[in-house]
Design an enzyme around this catalytic site. Structure first.
Site, short mmCIF file in Angstrom:
data_model
loop_
_atom_site.label_atom_id
_atom_site.label_comp_id
_atom_site.label_asym_id
_atom_site.label_seq_id
_atom_site.Cartn_x
_atom_site.Cartn_y
_atom_site.Cartn_z
N ALA A 125 -0.77 13.58 6.50
CA ALA A 125 -2.21 13.79 6.34
C ALA A 125 -2.48 15.26 6.54
O ALA A 125 -1.94 15.88 7.47
CB ALA A 125 -2.96 12.96 7.38
N LYS A 182 2.90 3.57 -1.72
CA LYS A 182 2.10 4.78 -1.49
C LYS A 182 0.67 4.58 -2.00
O LYS A 182 -0.30 4.89 -1.30
CB LYS A 182 2.76 5.96 -2.21
CG LYS A 182 1.96 7.24 -2.19
CD LYS A 182 1.74 7.79 -0.79
CE LYS A 182 0.73 8.91 -0.82
NZ LYS A 182 0.40 9.45 0.48
N LEU A 183 0.53 4.02 -3.20
CA LEU A 183 -0.81 3.77 -3.74
C LEU A 183 -1.54 2.76 -2.86
O LEU A 183 -2.73 2.90 -2.56
CB LEU A 183 -0.74 3.25 -5.18
CG LEU A 183 -0.15 4.18 -6.24
CD1 LEU A 183 -0.22 3.52 -7.61
CD2 LEU A 183 -0.90 5.51 -6.28
N ALA A 193 -5.01 3.21 -0.75
CA ALA A 193 -6.13 2.32 -1.09
C ALA A 193 -6.64 1.61 0.18
O ALA A 193 -7.84 1.49 0.40
CB ALA A 193 -5.70 1.30 -2.14
N LEU A 233 -6.42 2.66 3.30
CA LEU A 233 -7.10 3.63 4.17
C LEU A 233 -8.51 3.93 3.65
O LEU A 233 -9.48 3.94 4.42
CB LEU A 233 -6.29 4.94 4.25
CG LEU A 233 -4.98 4.84 5.04
CD1 LEU A 233 -4.13 6.10 4.83
CD2 LEU A 233 -5.26 4.64 6.53
N CYS A 239 -6.17 12.85 -2.65
CA CYS A 239 -5.40 11.63 -2.94
C CYS A 239 -6.19 10.35 -3.08
O CYS A 239 -5.93 9.57 -4.00
CB CYS A 239 -4.37 11.42 -1.84
SG CYS A 239 -3.14 12.73 -1.82
N PHE A 240 -7.13 10.07 -2.16
CA PHE A 240 -7.71 8.72 -2.10
C PHE A 240 -8.29 8.27 -3.43
O PHE A 240 -7.93 7.23 -3.96
CB PHE A 240 -8.76 8.63 -1.00
CG PHE A 240 -8.21 8.53 0.39
CD1 PHE A 240 -6.84 8.50 0.61
CD2 PHE A 240 -9.04 8.48 1.50
CE1 PHE A 240 -6.31 8.41 1.88
CE2 PHE A 240 -8.53 8.39 2.79
CZ PHE A 240 -7.16 8.36 2.98
#
Ligand code: NAI
Length: 480
Positions: free
Chosen positions: A160, A216-217, A221, A223, A272-273
């Site tokens: 992060a 990872k995706l 998603a 979070l 990213c999100f």
């Protein structure tokens, strides 16, 4: 000596490789990039990105077993293990526009690897990529192989920003996906041996390629979904008089739910999100899973709703207009302890206020004037291309100025919006700020970091996301 080369010296490539170099003195690590300015910065005293602890790590290894270079071909051809950590923007045109990942940079990196390689290589996906990208990369490499053997691994990065070094030193898990063949397993072991220098074995998870890519995706998603869930609750709290901080605390005490990632805010941001969820949505749609796609889409819709709800609150409480009024913006980065502004909610909030003709005075301890101007004039998704390929923005937004500190930003302002949770905003002299502002003076806390009661005693009209509204705001409801 094992040689590692990482293509892409960005927020992921730079810190991850610096930590590998620090923890594995017997491995030589070269980080390469097509952006000359980025590489020059990595070789200077002013690193191109801000991360607590990064400077020290780089200083300890640079020039010993850590090198930053633009000589991409040389380092790729010499390496045993090649990490690819290049941009994977959202497509803006053609098939899947607005959702699918644009793999232009990935493909060009793969073709270049095929062109310059003279020995067998392990190629590691570090970028976040759509499921089954490894298959495409494998095809590019094997069709151009000249007899060279390639093993593709997926090793998504979970760091992060803001705590990247800490996360890399003590990761919750390292995920390595590979083929279930003798060659694939050998490659997984080779990469596991690198991480095993400092990561306990039980934290290194090995899976097949697709599981690693999808995990990872899925993680991002989940979070983002948590943030949208608590933000959705914040709207209900405001409507009913509940306090979202109390609700989060009570909910988070359930050990099945846990306390993290339950702070209501103006919305999530970062590179990213949103991108990863859009990607997930596209993959679901391609597989005919419309209901699943719609479920994840809603996470982004709630995030957009939260940002526009915030803007509406600001405008409606200031007599339904901010035209010509000075509004101080405290914080522009997408979260504290980073200078990263990619997809920061501050962009949408500022654009919303500018749409109502406000004059903005922005202060962020880590973001430059140039970056802010660029962000406010760039089109959606343009940010995710290498710096030298981003469109230049000749137009500066005239109603925007950048201040040296919070006090200068707030002077003569009608309202003050807190958009990033920088620690220094918690301890400002709010009495001094109040004295220098126009009256009535408003504070809109998009991160729930101020002491609402204390600020109301000073004389501010305070809006804090998901907290009981004061009578002023109740009398001026925000239009949807
Ligand atoms: P970034 O934009 O900071 O860095 C990417 C770098 O790749 C740029 O410096 C660019 O010049 C370089 N590049 C592009 N094409 C190249 C080529 N063909 N040859 C050499 N260099 C090339 O991006 P960032 O944030 O490091 O992200 C990289 C990937 O990692 C993305 O897929 C992202 O989704 C993923 N990721 C990002 C995280 C984050 O916190 N920023 C966390 C986990 C994954």
């Amino acid at each position: 000596m094992v040689k590692i080369c990482c293509i892409g010296a960005g927020y992921v490539g730079g810190p991850t490789m610096a930590v590998i170099a620090l923890k594995c003195p017997s491995i030589e690590v070269a980080v390469v990039d097509i952006s000359v300015s980025r590489i020059n910065a990595w070789n200077s005293d002013e690193l191109p990105i801000y991360e607590p602890g990064l400077d020290e790590v780089v200083k300890q290894c640079r020039g010993k077993n850590l090198f930053f270079s633009t000589n991409v071909e040389k380092h790729v051809s010499e390496a045993d293990i090649i990490f690819v950590s290049v941009n994977t923007p959202t497509k803006t045109r053609g098939l899947g526009a607005g959702k699918a990942a644009d793999l232009t940079y990935w493909e060009s990196a793969a073709r270049m690897i095929a062109d310059v390689s003279k020995s067998d290589k392990i190629v590691v996906e570090k970028s976040t990529v759509p499921v089954k990208t490894a298959e495409a990369i494998e095809k590019i490499l094997s069709h151009n192989s000249k007899g060279i053997k390639y093993q593709i691994l997926s090793n998504p990065e979970f760091l992060a920003e803001g705590t990247a070094i800490e996360d890399l030193f003590k990761p919750d898990r390292v995920l390595i996906g590979g083929r279930d063949t003798p060659g694939g397993q050998k490659a997984i072991h080779a990469l596991r041996d690198v991480y095993a220098h400092w990561v306990p074995q039980d934290r290194i998870i090995c899976t097949n390629l697709w599981s690693a890519e999808l995990s990872k995706l899925a993680a991002n998603a989940f979070l983002a979904q948590r943030i949208s869930s608590v933000n959705a609750m914040s709207a209900l709290c405001e409507a009913t008089g509940a306090n979202v901080t109390q609700v989060s605390h009570a909910v988070g005490r359930d050990t099945r739910i846990g306390p993290k990632f339950l702070n209501a805010s103006v919305g999530f941001g970062g590179s990213c999100f949103q991108k990863d969820i859009l990607n997930l949505v596209y993959i679901c749609e391609c597989n005919g899973l419309t209901e699943v796609a719609n479920y994840w889409k809603q996470v982004i819709k709630v995030n957009d709703y939260q940002k526009s709800r915030f803007v509406n609150r600001v405008v409606s409480s200031m007599f339904n207009t901010v035209s010509g009024k000075k509004i101080a913006i405290l914080g522009f980065a997408f979260k504290k302890d980073t200078g990263d502004t990619r997809e920061t909610p501050a962009i949408d909030v500022c654009k919303g206020l500018l749409g109502d003709k406000a004059n903005l005075s922005i202060y962020d301890p880590q973001v430059t004037m140039d970056q802010i101007q660029k962000d406010l004039s760039m089109n959606k998704f343009d940010w995710d291309h290498p710096i030298h390929l981003q469109p230049m923005s000749p137009t500066t937004v005239k109603q925007v100025s950048v201040a040296w500190d919070a006090y200068e930003a707030a002077k003569d302002a009608h309202g003050l919006c807190i958009l990033t949770e920088w620690d220094e905003f918690r301890t400002l002299d709010y009495q001094k700020i109040f004295n220098s502002m126009q009256k009535p003076a408003f504070v809109f806390d998009g991160r729930n970091i101020v002491d609402v009661q204390k600020l109301r005693e000073i004389g501010f009209i305070v809006y804090s996301i998901g907290k009981p509204l004061d009578s002023w705001l109740k009398d001026m409801p925000a239009m949807a």
